[in-house]
Design an enzyme around this catalytic site. Structure first.
Site, mmCIF file in Angstrom:
data_model
loop_
_atom_site.group_PDB
_atom_site.id
_atom_site.type_symbol
_atom_site.label_atom_id
_atom_site.label_comp_id
_atom_site.label_asym_id
_atom_site.label_seq_id
_atom_site.Cartn_x
_atom_site.Cartn_y
_atom_site.Cartn_z
ATOM 1 N N HIS A 206 0.896 -1.186 0.000
ATOM 2 C CA HIS A 206 0.000 0.000 0.000
ATOM 3 C C HIS A 206 0.922 1.221 0.000
ATOM 4 O O HIS A 206 1.442 1.620 1.044
ATOM 5 C CB HIS A 206 -0.876 -0.063 1.260
ATOM 6 C CG HIS A 206 -1.761 1.117 1.490
ATOM 7 N ND1 HIS A 206 -3.146 1.038 1.404
ATOM 8 C CD2 HIS A 206 -1.503 2.398 1.837
ATOM 9 C CE1 HIS A 206 -3.677 2.216 1.688
ATOM 10 N NE2 HIS A 206 -2.700 3.063 1.970
ATOM 11 N N CYS A 239 -3.448 11.231 3.933
ATOM 12 C CA CYS A 239 -3.957 10.777 5.233
ATOM 13 C C CYS A 239 -4.190 11.985 6.132
ATOM 14 O O CYS A 239 -3.317 12.840 6.271
ATOM 15 C CB CYS A 239 -2.950 9.828 5.883
ATOM 16 S SG CYS A 239 -3.459 9.307 7.530
#
Ligand code: HMG
Ligand code: MG
Length: 307
Positions: A206, A239
């Site tokens: 990821h 994020c």
């Protein structure tokens, strides 16, 4: 041995959109998930069941899950940090729940407000309840290649969390480069170490693309035999608890890379380019996918030449 087949996990609807300041309509999110599944993505991370105080963009998780069409054979995953999230996921008939921890103490505190050990204790009943209900369980390990707060993260601390996630019964474990600082050499080392303690065919990469290393990191992970990669159409994302981190590697870029290597993904690149264009327009931002932009430009210049 480089794999001949790879599973793409499309995380755009969740990781890609979670950081958008303006609320993206539920309808747009539903259309995004549906189009991605129709383009051949076999695993779509559709939304999160997290605190709306922490991540307001994901507050409509239940509505997204009830609005999407379910394609047979497609896995629809959702993030669940605790039992409350799990109950939402169960109600929403998710196929897979994702428990998300970190290899860095500092990031664990910022992201889910607890230590690594506390997070594992919190995930235990979630993973057990998911297994009892027949759901798949995926464990995600943030900051496996570096942390925005503590910097260097040791390979031992990544392996330690892989072992703890394995003990929880995770079907898949994600090695996540949250802030995109990893480079191919380190990626290979981390993947090699993780695959000593967990089956490599159930490990995934990821990679966020902040430093432009993600495609190189995927190639490095392929050399370690890793068969599952996460990506976000149009390279959406970032994020909320890692300032400055950009989106995941773009799905268009990953599929182009894999097509070039003759590795099967089942994903239609032309449709992905359209989806990248659709979501970029919907959120009013240019696509971060090099391949998406190049193929769109090529189409447009082709069309112009025909006029
Ligand atoms: P907390 O504040 O310590 O927990 O948050 P709490 O139990 O005190 O709950 C706070 C409030 O949230 C309460 O509401 C709860 O009811 C509610 P209040 O009483 O104040 O009105 N609440 C919930 N609401 C809905 N669904 C829930 C839920 N749980 C509590 N499931 C908590 C702890 C874990 C809940 C919080 O920190 C949280 O939700 N964090 C999520 C953070 C997040 O989603 N981060 C982004 C995803 S991770 C990621 O992007 C990394 C990844 O991509 C890999 C990589 O790249 O590294 C996966
Ligand atoms: Mg991420």
């Amino acid at each position: 041995m480089i794999p001949t087949k790879v599973k793409i996990v499309e995380v755009g609807p969740r990781d890609g959109l979670q950081n958008e300041k303006e609320f993206v309509s539920t309808e747009t999110k539903i259309e995004l998930v549906n189009r991605l599944a129709r383009a051949g993505v076999r695993n779509v991370e559709a939304t999160s069941f997290v605190s709306p105080k922490w991540v307001p963009q994901m507050a409509d998780g239940a509505a997204v899950m009830s609005g999407i069409e379910r394609r047979a054979g497609t896995i629809y995953s959702v993030l669940t940090p605790n039992m409350r999230g799990f109950e939402g996921a169960l109600e929403a008939k998710a196929d897979e729940i994702v428990i998300f921890g970190a290899a860095s103490e500092a990031f664990s505190q910022k992201n889910i407000n607890c230590s690594i050990a506390e997070s594992i204790a919190r995930f235990e009943p979630v993973a057990k309840a998911a297994k009892d209900a027949g759901l798949r369980v995926r464990g995600s390990i943030s900051c496996a290649l570096g942390c925005p707060y503590q910097g260097e993260v040791s390979i031992d601390s990544v392996v330690d969390v892989v072992e703890r996630m394995k003990a929880l019964g995770c079907d898949e474990i994600d090695i996540a480069d949250t802030i995109g600082v990893g480079t191919p050499k380190r990626t290979r080392e981390v993947m090699a170490a993780a695959s000593k303690v967990f089956p490599r065919e159930r490990l995934s990469g990821h990679f966020h693309d902040t430093y432009g290393q993600a495609v190189g990191n995927i190639y490095a992970a392929l050399l370690e035999g890793i068969e599952i990669y996460h990506a976000s159409v149009a390279g959406l994302g970032g994020c909320p608890y890692a300032k400055g981190a950009t989106g995941n590697v773009a799905t268009e870029d990953v599929v182009y890379l894999l097509n070039g290597l003759g590795i099967e993904t089942g994903v239609d690149l032309d449709q992905l380019v359209d989806i990248g264009d659709f979501i970029s327009r919907a959120i009013g931002k240019p696509s971060a996918s090099r391949v998406g932009r190049a193929l769109l430009a090529k189409r447009q210049s082709g069309a112009a030449a025909c006029v």
